[in-house]
Design a protein around this motif. Structure first.
Motif, PDB file in Angstrom:
ATOM      1  N   ALA A 211      88.857  -6.311  66.595  1.00 33.19           N
ATOM      2  CA  ALA A 211      88.115  -6.270  67.862  1.00 33.19           C
ATOM      3  C   ALA A 211      87.064  -5.176  67.811  1.00 33.19           C
ATOM      4  CB  ALA A 211      89.079  -6.033  69.026  1.00 33.19           C
ATOM      5  N   ALA A 212      86.290  -5.160  66.725  1.00 32.88           N
ATOM      6  CA  ALA A 212      85.296  -4.115  66.532  1.00 32.88           C
ATOM      7  C   ALA A 212      83.886  -4.565  66.870  1.00 32.88           C
ATOM      8  CB  ALA A 212      85.336  -3.627  65.086  1.00 32.88           C
ATOM      9  N   GLY A 213      83.669  -5.885  66.993  1.00 29.99           N
ATOM     10  CA  GLY A 213      82.334  -6.388  67.270  1.00 29.99           C
ATOM     11  C   GLY A 213      81.417  -6.339  66.061  1.00 29.99           C
ATOM     12  N   VAL A 214      81.993  -6.388  64.867  1.00 29.21           N
ATOM     13  CA  VAL A 214      81.223  -6.374  63.620  1.00 29.21           C
ATOM     14  C   VAL A 214      81.499  -7.681  62.879  1.00 29.21           C
ATOM     15  CG1 VAL A 214      80.818  -5.208  61.427  1.00 29.21           C
ATOM     16  CG2 VAL A 214      81.400  -3.868  63.472  1.00 29.21           C
ATOM     17  N   PRO A 215      80.484  -8.493  62.646  1.00 31.57           N
ATOM     18  CA  PRO A 215      80.722  -9.794  62.029  1.00 31.57           C
ATOM     19  C   PRO A 215      81.447  -9.702  60.688  1.00 31.57           C
ATOM     20  CG  PRO A 215      78.467  -9.653  62.843  1.00 31.57           C
ATOM     21  CD  PRO A 215      79.056  -8.284  62.949  1.00 31.57           C
ATOM     22  N   GLU A 216      82.568 -10.421  60.582  1.00 31.38           N
ATOM     23  CA  GLU A 216      83.322 -10.596  59.339  1.00 31.38           C
ATOM     24  C   GLU A 216      83.636  -9.267  58.661  1.00 31.38           C
ATOM     25  OE1 GLU A 216      80.810 -13.479  57.358  1.00 31.38           O
ATOM     26  OE2 GLU A 216      81.918 -15.117  58.319  1.00 31.38           O
ATOM     27  N   LEU A 217      83.972  -8.281  59.475  1.00 34.10           N
ATOM     28  CA  LEU A 217      84.332  -6.954  58.967  1.00 34.10           C
ATOM     29  C   LEU A 217      85.583  -6.999  58.092  1.00 34.10           C
ATOM     30  CD1 LEU A 217      84.100  -3.801  59.043  1.00 34.10           C
ATOM     31  CD2 LEU A 217      85.490  -3.891  61.140  1.00 34.10           C
ATOM     32  N   LEU A 247      78.401 -18.935  65.395  1.00 30.34           N
ATOM     33  CA  LEU A 247      79.324 -17.917  65.897  1.00 30.34           C
ATOM     34  C   LEU A 247      80.373 -17.619  64.838  1.00 30.34           C
ATOM     35  CD1 LEU A 247      79.915 -19.122  69.574  1.00 30.34           C
ATOM     36  CD2 LEU A 247      78.312 -17.390  68.762  1.00 30.34           C
ATOM     37  N   VAL A 248      80.565 -16.347  64.555  1.00 25.65           N
ATOM     38  CA  VAL A 248      81.608 -15.926  63.626  1.00 25.65           C
ATOM     39  C   VAL A 248      82.403 -14.807  64.278  1.00 25.65           C
ATOM     40  CG1 VAL A 248      80.234 -16.562  61.616  1.00 25.65           C
ATOM     41  CG2 VAL A 248      80.184 -14.198  62.445  1.00 25.65           C
ATOM     42  N   GLY A 249      83.600 -14.606  63.778  1.00 30.65           N
ATOM     43  CA  GLY A 249      84.447 -13.554  64.310  1.00 30.65           C
ATOM     44  C   GLY A 249      84.268 -12.246  63.581  1.00 30.65           C
ATOM     45  N   ASP A 250      85.185 -11.321  63.844  1.00 30.30           N
ATOM     46  CA  ASP A 250      85.224 -10.056  63.116  1.00 30.30           C
ATOM     47  C   ASP A 250      85.996 -10.211  61.811  1.00 30.30           C
ATOM     48  OD1 ASP A 250      83.884  -9.028  65.262  1.00 30.30           O
ATOM     49  OD2 ASP A 250      85.424  -7.572  65.842  1.00 30.30           O
ATOM     50  N   VAL A 251      86.567 -11.405  61.595  1.00 27.58           N
ATOM     51  CA  VAL A 251      87.332 -11.707  60.386  1.00 27.58           C
ATOM     52  C   VAL A 251      86.591 -12.765  59.579  1.00 27.58           C
ATOM     53  CG1 VAL A 251      89.510 -12.639  59.496  1.00 27.58           C
ATOM     54  CG2 VAL A 251      89.519 -11.150  61.525  1.00 27.58           C
ATOM     55  N   GLU A 252      86.528 -12.579  58.277  1.00 24.23           N
ATOM     56  CA  GLU A 252      85.970 -13.589  57.381  1.00 24.23           C
ATOM     57  C   GLU A 252      87.045 -14.658  57.211  1.00 24.23           C
ATOM     58  OE1 GLU A 252      84.590 -16.082  55.003  1.00 24.23           O
ATOM     59  OE2 GLU A 252      86.079 -14.916  53.901  1.00 24.23           O
ATOM     60  N   PHE A 253      86.881 -15.758  57.942  1.00 25.99           N
ATOM     61  CA  PHE A 253      87.972 -16.710  58.149  1.00 25.99           C
ATOM     62  C   PHE A 253      88.463 -17.344  56.851  1.00 25.99           C
ATOM     63  CE2 PHE A 253      89.719 -20.873  59.107  1.00 25.99           C
ATOM     64  CZ  PHE A 253      90.606 -20.589  60.135  1.00 25.99           C
ATOM     65  N   ASP A 254      87.571 -17.791  55.997  1.00 24.80           N
ATOM     66  CA  ASP A 254      87.990 -18.551  54.817  1.00 24.80           C
ATOM     67  C   ASP A 254      88.923 -17.742  53.927  1.00 24.80           C
ATOM     68  OD1 ASP A 254      86.590 -20.741  55.660  1.00 24.80           O
ATOM     69  OD2 ASP A 254      84.843 -20.375  54.389  1.00 24.80           O
ATOM     70  N   SER A 255      88.537 -16.520  53.616  1.00 21.47           N
ATOM     71  CA  SER A 255      89.375 -15.714  52.727  1.00 21.47           C
ATOM     72  C   SER A 255      90.647 -15.237  53.426  1.00 21.47           C
ATOM     73  CB  SER A 255      88.588 -14.520  52.185  1.00 21.47           C
ATOM     74  OG  SER A 255      88.167 -13.656  53.221  1.00 21.47           O
ATOM     75  N   ALA A 256      90.544 -14.859  54.698  1.00 19.97           N
ATOM     76  CA  ALA A 256      91.722 -14.378  55.426  1.00 19.97           C
ATOM     77  C   ALA A 256      92.750 -15.481  55.619  1.00 19.97           C
ATOM     78  CB  ALA A 256      91.308 -13.796  56.776  1.00 19.97           C
TER      79      ALA A 256
END
Length: 297
Positions: A211-217, A247-256
């Protein structure tokens, strides 16, 4: 196989469970009312308010909307809040943030009657939450708790890392998760922009909340095998699409998602729960102000 958590489905279930509460209030002649106040021409803010108003209409909560010009005097906003505080048909007040630079954000939050503060941001309500006696839980942290509960993700005794220290998500969520309660009892670490070796912290966590507001941190290399990943971020980034962005989250979805046991998508994860818990808090406010007891889910 990684579970993709369906926030829409969970939100729909909670919303359905709120309907008996509305029936109880209706039997007592009470219709919960939520006032939204927009002092911005920001497109995203307008969209958020529209979504909240539509959710109210769908459930049967009265939606009262007020718009002020972004360059209006701060006193115009404060006067409008005072009017809503005094209106018995308004049980909840939500001033859509951010407000213009010439309006002090803290003063806005403190101006709202604590009994109508359905965002849970007034200092009185923050204090009640920290001491374990919340009147209103802030919507996104409360939604995350409901999401974890729905997915049978145990928090007691677990290590949770919250990436982000905002007053809206990071701090209140940490406070909720450490409480001596069925949906708490976690050991919580809050990480932020000054945290050294963030990946070392997140890899040890049973639950990671970004919840940092940084794309794909946060990417898959930062997630421990079998962790639950809750992505709060909603970031607009340039993309080769019809709209020119995605739209992307703060998580890099594919790898996570290749490492996690369960993960929320963006969109369709935490967002729907945030709106549902706003409805939840509005019903709570109506119950408290009218002394009509309801059985909240």
């Amino acid at each position: 196989m990684t579970r993709i958590i369906d926030g829409n489905e969970i939100a729909d279930r909670i919303t359905a469970d709120l309907e008996p509460c509305l029936e109880t209030l209706a039997d007592a002649g009470v219709t919960p009312g939520l006032a939204t106040v927009l002092m911005s021409d920001d497109g995203a803010s307008e969209t958020y308010v529209s979504m909240k108003r539509q959710a109210c209409a769908d459930l049967g909560i009265e939606s009262i909307h007020h718009e002020l010009e972004p360059d209006a005097a701060a006193d115009a906003l404060f006067d409008r809040i005072d009017e809503l505080n005094a209106d018995p048909s308004v049980h909840g007040i939500l001033v859509q943030l951010p407000v213009p630079d010439h309006v002090e954000r803290r003063a806005v939050l403190e101006r709202i009657d604590p009994l109508k503060d359905v965002d849970g941001f007034h200092p009185e309500n923050v204090g009640r939450l920290v001491t374990g006696n919340p009147r209103f839980k802030p919507c996104t942290p409360h939604g995350i708790q409901k999401l974890l509960e729905a997915e049978d993700v145990e928090t007691a005794g677990k290590d949770v890392v919250v990436v982000g220290r905002s007053n809206i998500v990071g701090k209140p969520l940490a406070n909720l998760l450490i409480q001596k309660a069925d949906d708490g009892n976690a050991t919580v670490t809050i990480c932020h922009s000054r945290t050294e070796d963030l990946a070392e912290k997140t890899r040890r966590a049973d639950i990671v909340v970004a919840a940092a507001g940084v794309p794909e941190l946060v990417d898959g290399s930062m997630i421990g095998e079998g962790a639950t990943v809750i992505d709060v971020g909603v970031n607009r980034v340039d993309a080769d699409t019809e709209k020119g962005y995605e739209l992307v989250g703060d998580v890099e979805f594919d790898s996570a998602s290749r490492v996690a046991d369960a993960i929320t998508p963006v969109p369709g994860g935490v967002g729907p729960l945030t709106i549902t818990m706003l409805l939840y808090n509005t019903i709570t406010a109506a119950s408290l102000q009218t002394d009509v007891d309801v059985s909240l889910p």
